[in-house]
Scaffold this motif. Structure first.
Motif, PDB file in Angstrom:
ATOM      1  N   GLY A 281      45.866 -32.561  66.224  1.00  0.00           N
ATOM      2  CA  GLY A 281      45.954 -33.433  65.064  1.00  0.00           C
ATOM      3  C   GLY A 281      45.818 -32.662  63.772  1.00  0.00           C
ATOM      4  O   GLY A 281      45.361 -33.193  62.760  1.00  0.00           O
ATOM      5  N   LYS A 282      46.210 -31.365  63.803  1.00  0.00           N
ATOM      6  CA  LYS A 282      46.116 -30.456  62.652  1.00  0.00           C
ATOM      7  C   LYS A 282      44.679 -30.278  62.159  1.00  0.00           C
ATOM      8  O   LYS A 282      44.451 -29.893  61.008  1.00  0.00           O
ATOM      9  CB  LYS A 282      47.032 -30.926  61.516  1.00  0.00           C
ATOM     10  N   ASP A 283      43.721 -30.547  63.047  1.00  0.00           N
ATOM     11  CA  ASP A 283      42.315 -30.314  62.746  1.00  0.00           C
ATOM     12  C   ASP A 283      41.867 -29.091  63.541  1.00  0.00           C
ATOM     13  O   ASP A 283      41.720 -29.158  64.766  1.00  0.00           O
ATOM     14  CB  ASP A 283      41.481 -31.520  63.144  1.00  0.00           C
ATOM     15  N   PRO A 284      41.665 -27.949  62.887  1.00  0.00           N
ATOM     16  CA  PRO A 284      41.355 -26.720  63.637  1.00  0.00           C
ATOM     17  C   PRO A 284      40.082 -26.807  64.460  1.00  0.00           C
ATOM     18  O   PRO A 284      39.950 -26.142  65.485  1.00  0.00           O
ATOM     19  CB  PRO A 284      41.232 -25.659  62.536  1.00  0.00           C
ATOM     20  N   MET A 285      39.148 -27.658  64.052  1.00  0.00           N
ATOM     21  CA  MET A 285      37.891 -27.758  64.771  1.00  0.00           C
ATOM     22  C   MET A 285      38.020 -28.569  66.059  1.00  0.00           C
ATOM     23  O   MET A 285      37.057 -28.643  66.837  1.00  0.00           O
ATOM     24  CB  MET A 285      36.817 -28.362  63.858  1.00  0.00           C
ATOM     25  N   ARG A 286      39.184 -29.163  66.294  1.00  0.00           N
ATOM     26  CA  ARG A 286      39.432 -29.878  67.549  1.00  0.00           C
ATOM     27  C   ARG A 286      40.083 -28.973  68.590  1.00  0.00           C
ATOM     28  O   ARG A 286      40.281 -29.380  69.735  1.00  0.00           O
ATOM     29  CB  ARG A 286      40.314 -31.108  67.310  1.00  0.00           C
ATOM     30  N   GLN A 287      40.402 -27.744  68.217  1.00  0.00           N
ATOM     31  CA  GLN A 287      41.023 -26.836  69.177  1.00  0.00           C
ATOM     32  C   GLN A 287      40.152 -26.585  70.423  1.00  0.00           C
ATOM     33  O   GLN A 287      40.682 -26.533  71.544  1.00  0.00           O
ATOM     34  CB  GLN A 287      41.376 -25.510  68.509  1.00  0.00           C
ATOM     35  N   PRO A 288      38.832 -26.426  70.283  1.00  0.00           N
ATOM     36  CA  PRO A 288      38.016 -26.241  71.487  1.00  0.00           C
ATOM     37  C   PRO A 288      38.121 -27.404  72.467  1.00  0.00           C
ATOM     38  O   PRO A 288      38.110 -27.200  73.688  1.00  0.00           O
ATOM     39  CB  PRO A 288      36.595 -26.103  70.933  1.00  0.00           C
ATOM     40  N   GLN A 289      38.236 -28.618  71.952  1.00  0.00           N
ATOM     41  CA  GLN A 289      38.386 -29.783  72.827  1.00  0.00           C
ATOM     42  C   GLN A 289      39.673 -29.681  73.636  1.00  0.00           C
ATOM     43  O   GLN A 289      39.692 -29.937  74.852  1.00  0.00           O
ATOM     44  CB  GLN A 289      38.387 -31.070  71.988  1.00  0.00           C
ATOM     45  N   VAL A 290      40.754 -29.306  72.962  1.00  0.00           N
ATOM     46  CA  VAL A 290      42.038 -29.143  73.657  1.00  0.00           C
ATOM     47  C   VAL A 290      41.926 -28.007  74.674  1.00  0.00           C
ATOM     48  O   VAL A 290      42.339 -28.154  75.837  1.00  0.00           O
ATOM     49  CB  VAL A 290      43.164 -28.843  72.645  1.00  0.00           C
ATOM     50  N   PHE A 291      41.369 -26.886  74.250  1.00  0.00           N
ATOM     51  CA  PHE A 291      41.214 -25.733  75.129  1.00  0.00           C
ATOM     52  C   PHE A 291      40.455 -26.103  76.395  1.00  0.00           C
ATOM     53  O   PHE A 291      40.877 -25.780  77.519  1.00  0.00           O
ATOM     54  CB  PHE A 291      40.477 -24.619  74.372  1.00  0.00           C
ATOM     55  N   ASN A 292      39.341 -26.800  76.235  1.00  0.00           N
ATOM     56  CA  ASN A 292      38.494 -27.115  77.387  1.00  0.00           C
ATOM     57  C   ASN A 292      39.168 -28.102  78.338  1.00  0.00           C
ATOM     58  O   ASN A 292      39.004 -27.990  79.557  1.00  0.00           O
ATOM     59  CB  ASN A 292      37.147 -27.657  76.910  1.00  0.00           C
ATOM     60  N   GLU A 293      39.936 -29.038  77.798  1.00  0.00           N
ATOM     61  CA  GLU A 293      40.622 -29.981  78.675  1.00  0.00           C
ATOM     62  C   GLU A 293      41.725 -29.283  79.469  1.00  0.00           C
ATOM     63  O   GLU A 293      41.901 -29.539  80.663  1.00  0.00           O
ATOM     64  CB  GLU A 293      41.213 -31.141  77.877  1.00  0.00           C
ATOM     65  N   VAL A 294      42.454 -28.394  78.810  1.00  0.00           N
ATOM     66  CA  VAL A 294      43.502 -27.649  79.519  1.00  0.00           C
ATOM     67  C   VAL A 294      42.868 -26.702  80.535  1.00  0.00           C
ATOM     68  O   VAL A 294      43.359 -26.563  81.669  1.00  0.00           O
ATOM     69  CB  VAL A 294      44.382 -26.872  78.520  1.00  0.00           C
ATOM     70  N   LEU A 295      41.778 -26.047  80.142  1.00  0.00           N
ATOM     71  CA  LEU A 295      41.091 -25.148  81.068  1.00  0.00           C
ATOM     72  C   LEU A 295      40.622 -25.902  82.303  1.00  0.00           C
ATOM     73  O   LEU A 295      40.728 -25.391  83.434  1.00  0.00           O
ATOM     74  CB  LEU A 295      39.904 -24.492  80.372  1.00  0.00           C
ATOM     75  N   GLU A 296      40.126 -27.117  82.129  1.00  0.00           N
ATOM     76  CA  GLU A 296      39.670 -27.912  83.272  1.00  0.00           C
ATOM     77  C   GLU A 296      40.822 -28.196  84.226  1.00  0.00           C
ATOM     78  O   GLU A 296      40.652 -28.138  85.454  1.00  0.00           O
ATOM     79  CB  GLU A 296      39.038 -29.217  82.784  1.00  0.00           C
ATOM     80  N   GLN A 297      41.996 -28.489  83.686  1.00  0.00           N
ATOM     81  CA  GLN A 297      43.169 -28.690  84.540  1.00  0.00           C
ATOM     82  C   GLN A 297      43.487 -27.421  85.325  1.00  0.00           C
ATOM     83  O   GLN A 297      43.814 -27.479  86.514  1.00  0.00           O
ATOM     84  CB  GLN A 297      44.371 -29.105  83.701  1.00  0.00           C
ATOM     85  N   ARG A 298      43.372 -26.292  84.656  1.00  0.00           N
ATOM     86  CA  ARG A 298      43.619 -25.012  85.318  1.00  0.00           C
ATOM     87  C   ARG A 298      42.576 -24.765  86.420  1.00  0.00           C
ATOM     88  O   ARG A 298      42.896 -24.332  87.536  1.00  0.00           O
ATOM     89  CB  ARG A 298      43.600 -23.903  84.274  1.00  0.00           C
ATOM     90  N   LEU A 299      41.314 -25.047  86.122  1.00  0.00           N
ATOM     91  CA  LEU A 299      40.248 -24.839  87.091  1.00  0.00           C
ATOM     92  C   LEU A 299      40.407 -25.731  88.316  1.00  0.00           C
ATOM     93  O   LEU A 299      39.987 -25.364  89.418  1.00  0.00           O
ATOM     94  CB  LEU A 299      38.883 -25.099  86.440  1.00  0.00           C
ATOM     95  N   GLN A 300      41.047 -26.874  88.106  1.00  0.00           N
ATOM     96  CA  GLN A 300      41.272 -27.803  89.216  1.00  0.00           C
ATOM     97  C   GLN A 300      42.537 -27.480  89.996  1.00  0.00           C
ATOM     98  O   GLN A 300      42.927 -28.231  90.893  1.00  0.00           O
ATOM     99  CB  GLN A 300      41.319 -29.242  88.693  1.00  0.00           C
ATOM    100  N   GLY A 301      43.174 -26.347  89.664  1.00  0.00           N
ATOM    101  CA  GLY A 301      44.249 -25.848  90.501  1.00  0.00           C
ATOM    102  C   GLY A 301      45.642 -25.921  89.944  1.00  0.00           C
ATOM    103  O   GLY A 301      46.606 -25.612  90.657  1.00  0.00           O
TER     104      GLY A 301
END
Length: 365
Positions: A281-301
């Motif tokens: 949403g063009k909010d740089p401080m929300r990048q960790p939230q996006v990162f962690n959600e994508v990482l969780e998908q990766r961790l789940q295979g």
């Protein structure tokens, strides 16, 4: 290098066109004046092979393109690169960190176009100095041991930097461009095509298919002359999801739809997520939230998720170019996540990946 060493005479304006042109050095000349050493050339090739191995599933590490939205200050860029190189060595068992060294910026209307265009930040557009400064900065990043990435916006500028890059991006506005697809088909390095600004992946799928084929097209040779360019095709391309006008596209459903679109087009399902732009949403401080959600998908295979992008600088946020004096280490284009937040995020991500790897190893034993 001083810009005066590269300047060539102005051409005379014509009656039909009052614009004045100024010659730039050929890519070959700039490369001769600012050469890539044999040792660094070998390093670049190793980094390209490492990126390809991740794309092809031969290397299980996560590919991370990390760095400022755009480079504008050589001193802060070098400091950032030194920090990233140290962190990259620490997490290298789980991540391949690539320095985001963007020296061109796309503009919807007008604005600062990047270091290669306006290195003095004053509207003088001293491109002689800009291309030399940009190449010099990238060389210094290579000397830190980092792979380097940039967005290739102006095809004529690509030849000044292509030998230094381990990865390149084609932006949402140019993924549909035939010229950029032809250019990528001749690159000797991996490249990511972003989804269109509408959020759909069809345009990027078409671009990946086009770039995989050989082309004959108009272009410029290394000496700077117009030429017929013949390319062999680039198999090392992939999709980058950056969200769109309708919102983000990094959630599980969006990733699944992207994989389906790639498969339907006969394209390998390898996906990178841009944690910035519409995904945050063009909010740089929300990048960790996006990162962690994508990482969780990766961790789940979900192994189709091969990497992510982060816009990160020494300090949080952004500042207007007109401000004087400019704050050190703060972006003058899109807002960025500061170094402290970036470092913590990547360390935590590497630890999570390490834990999963150890669990898998224990299960095999």
């Amino acid at each position: 290098m001083q810009s005066s060493t590269l300047a060539l005479p102005l051409s005379e304006p014509t009656a039909a066109n009052s614009a004045v042109s100024q010659r730039l050095p050929s890519p070959l000349l700039l490369k001769q004046q600012m050469p890539l050493s044999t040792a660094l050339a070998a390093q670049v090739e190793r980094h390209r092979k490492a990126v390809r191995a991740i794309l092809n599933g031969e290397d299980s590490r996560l590919l991370l393109i990390v760095g400022p939205c755009s480079l504008h200050d050589p001193r802060s860029a070098r400091e950032y690169a030194q920090r990233l190189a140290r962190l990259g060595a620490e997490v290298s068992d789980q991540m391949l960190l690539v320095m985001r060294a963007y020296v061109e910026k796309p503009r919807t209307t007008v604005g600062w176009k990047g270091l290669a265009y306006d290195p003095h930040l004053d509207g003088s557009d001293d491109m002689h100095a800009g291309i030399a400064l940009s190449r010099g900065l990238m060389l210094s990043m290579l000397e830190c041991g980092l792979p380097v990435a940039t967005e290739l916006l102006q095809p004529m500028a690509a030849g000044y930097f292509d030998d230094l890059l381990s990865w390149a991006a084609i932006g949402a506005r140019t993924t549909e461009s035939q010229i950029h697809r032809e250019m990528v088909s001749g690159l000797g390095l991996p490249a990511g095509f972003k989804n269109g600004t509408d959020g759909g992946v069809g345009i990027a799928c078409d671009a990946i298919r086009s770039a995989a084929h050989g082309h004959r097209h108009f272009g410029m040779d290394a000496q700077g002359f117009p030429a017929i360019i013949e390319t062999l095709g680039n198999p090392d391309t992939h999709l980058v999801l950056r969200g769109g006008n309708q919102g983000p596209n990094y959630d599980r459903q969006s990733i699944a739809l992207a994989r389906q679109g790639l498969a339907k087009s006969g394209v390998s399902p390898r996906v990178m997520v841009d944690c910035s732009h519409a995904n945050s949403g063009k909010d740089p401080m929300r990048q960790p939230q996006v990162f962690n959600e994508v990482l969780e998908q990766r961790l789940q295979g979900d192994t189709s998720l091969i990497g992510m992008m982060l816009e990160s600088h020494l300090f949080d946020g952004c500042q207007a170019l007109g401000n004087a004096p400019l704050k050190y280490g703060v972006s003058i284009t899109d807002g960025c996540l500061g170094w402290d937040g970036t470092e913590a995020l990547l360390r935590q991500g590497a630890a999570a990946l390490r834990d999963i790897a150890q669990e898998k190893s224990a299960a095999i034993r």
